[in-house]
Design a protein around this motif. Sequence first.
Motif, PDB file in Angstrom:
ATOM      1  N   GLY A 130     -15.538  -4.087  -1.698  1.00  0.00           N
ATOM      2  CA  GLY A 130     -15.802  -3.816  -3.194  1.00  0.00           C
ATOM      3  C   GLY A 130     -14.433  -3.783  -4.236  1.00  0.00           C
ATOM      4  O   GLY A 130     -14.155  -3.196  -5.012  1.00  0.00           O
ATOM      5  N   ALA A 131     -13.300  -2.740  -2.826  1.00  0.00           N
ATOM      6  CA  ALA A 131     -12.395  -1.907  -3.433  1.00  0.00           C
ATOM      7  C   ALA A 131     -11.376  -3.278  -3.715  1.00  0.00           C
ATOM      8  O   ALA A 131     -10.353  -3.573  -5.024  1.00  0.00           O
ATOM      9  N   LEU A 132     -10.976  -3.931  -3.082  1.00  0.00           N
ATOM     10  CA  LEU A 132     -10.088  -5.373  -3.060  1.00  0.00           C
ATOM     11  C   LEU A 132     -10.727  -5.926  -3.871  1.00  0.00           C
ATOM     12  O   LEU A 132     -10.069  -6.521  -5.002  1.00  0.00           O
ATOM     13  N   ASN A 133     -12.005  -6.245  -4.046  1.00  0.00           N
ATOM     14  CA  ASN A 133     -12.027  -7.305  -5.949  1.00  0.00           C
ATOM     15  C   ASN A 133     -12.249  -6.502  -7.135  1.00  0.00           C
ATOM     16  O   ASN A 133     -11.796  -6.898  -7.439  1.00  0.00           O
ATOM     17  N   ALA A 134     -12.230  -5.580  -7.210  1.00  0.00           N
ATOM     18  CA  ALA A 134     -11.735  -4.643  -7.837  1.00  0.00           C
ATOM     19  C   ALA A 134     -10.438  -3.978  -8.238  1.00  0.00           C
ATOM     20  O   ALA A 134     -10.272  -3.746  -9.629  1.00  0.00           O
ATOM     21  N   ALA A 135      -9.531  -4.335  -7.098  1.00  0.00           N
ATOM     22  CA  ALA A 135      -8.764  -3.764  -7.576  1.00  0.00           C
ATOM     23  C   ALA A 135      -7.618  -4.698  -8.517  1.00  0.00           C
ATOM     24  O   ALA A 135      -7.903  -5.908  -8.964  1.00  0.00           O
ATOM     25  N   THR A 136      -6.822  -3.741  -9.019  1.00  0.00           N
ATOM     26  CA  THR A 136      -6.045  -4.720 -10.662  1.00  0.00           C
ATOM     27  C   THR A 136      -4.520  -4.345 -10.234  1.00  0.00           C
ATOM     28  O   THR A 136      -4.056  -5.089 -11.813  1.00  0.00           O
ATOM     29  N   THR A 137      -4.030  -4.320  -8.971  1.00  0.00           N
ATOM     30  CA  THR A 137      -2.544  -4.162  -9.301  1.00  0.00           C
ATOM     31  C   THR A 137      -2.389  -4.219  -7.656  1.00  0.00           C
ATOM     32  O   THR A 137      -2.707  -4.680  -6.561  1.00  0.00           O
ATOM     33  N   ALA A 138      -0.966  -4.438  -7.192  1.00  0.00           N
ATOM     34  CA  ALA A 138      -0.428  -4.800  -5.750  1.00  0.00           C
ATOM     35  C   ALA A 138      -0.937  -3.203  -4.957  1.00  0.00           C
ATOM     36  O   ALA A 138      -0.954  -3.154  -3.773  1.00  0.00           O
ATOM     37  N   ASP A 139      -0.300  -2.196  -5.822  1.00  0.00           N
ATOM     38  CA  ASP A 139      -0.102  -1.450  -4.767  1.00  0.00           C
ATOM     39  C   ASP A 139      -2.070  -0.547  -4.628  1.00  0.00           C
ATOM     40  O   ASP A 139      -2.190  -0.068  -3.862  1.00  0.00           O
ATOM     41  N   GLU A 140      -2.359  -1.258  -5.445  1.00  0.00           N
ATOM     42  CA  GLU A 140      -3.888  -1.033  -5.170  1.00  0.00           C
ATOM     43  C   GLU A 140      -4.541  -1.760  -3.744  1.00  0.00           C
ATOM     44  O   GLU A 140      -5.068  -1.061  -3.156  1.00  0.00           O
ATOM     45  N   ILE A 141      -4.340  -2.791  -3.884  1.00  0.00           N
ATOM     46  CA  ILE A 141      -4.380  -3.888  -2.482  1.00  0.00           C
ATOM     47  C   ILE A 141      -3.861  -3.064  -1.843  1.00  0.00           C
ATOM     48  O   ILE A 141      -4.707  -3.119  -0.124  1.00  0.00           O
ATOM     49  N   ARG A 142      -2.501  -3.015  -1.824  1.00  0.00           N
ATOM     50  CA  ARG A 142      -1.627  -2.539  -0.855  1.00  0.00           C
ATOM     51  C   ARG A 142      -2.479  -1.067   0.365  1.00  0.00           C
ATOM     52  O   ARG A 142      -2.357  -1.012   1.693  1.00  0.00           O
ATOM     53  N   SER A 143      -2.843  -0.087  -0.532  1.00  0.00           N
ATOM     54  CA  SER A 143      -3.678   1.169  -0.391  1.00  0.00           C
ATOM     55  C   SER A 143      -4.930   0.562   0.516  1.00  0.00           C
ATOM     56  O   SER A 143      -4.978   1.406   1.681  1.00  0.00           O
ATOM     57  N   ILE A 144      -5.755  -0.826   0.167  1.00  0.00           N
ATOM     58  CA  ILE A 144      -7.119  -1.343   0.952  1.00  0.00           C
ATOM     59  C   ILE A 144      -6.385  -1.070   2.396  1.00  0.00           C
ATOM     60  O   ILE A 144      -6.959  -0.942   3.381  1.00  0.00           O
ATOM     61  N   PHE A 145      -5.155  -1.855   1.948  1.00  0.00           N
ATOM     62  CA  PHE A 145      -4.352  -3.151   3.318  1.00  0.00           C
ATOM     63  C   PHE A 145      -4.758  -1.328   4.203  1.00  0.00           C
ATOM     64  O   PHE A 145      -4.555  -1.412   6.223  1.00  0.00           O
TER      65      PHE A 145
END
Length: 149
Positions: A130-145
């Motif tokens: 859900g957080a991945l689908n809601a991410a709006t920046t590369a930094d947000e995606i990186r933090s999920i990883f």
Amino acid sequence: MLSQYVDPGSILHRPSVTGWRQAVDIAAAPLLLNGAITPEYVEAIKASIAGPGGTYIDLGGGVALAHARPESGVNATALSVLQVETPFLLADSAEHPISTMFCLAAKDANAHIALMQDLAGLLTDGERRGALNAATTADEIRSIFEEER
């Protein structure tokens, strides 16, 4: 942990793409740049998607896993991800809208299994997906990883 396979520059976020071919090109670009794959690998991915049953890389929920055989041009195990705000149609099929495309390069079967296990852990965790689908920046995606569960 997924972050061991993903260089910081391999996480991309775009408002949109012109179609699935451009999505493959964009998602694969960081892996080409760091030498993990060759241009032939990118062409093999496109040929696989364009061929019969090419939508098999659609994992559901707007996520696709672009990949080809290691002998098509993998030099190192790596992963990149492209997320777009406006979904594109995988293989031009209205039944396969994609907003997140992973590009996987696995040097061998063992690397493939390990990477797939980590990716499956992310995609089957409802909160992280859900957080991945809601991410709006590369930094947000990186933090999920970088999250370990």
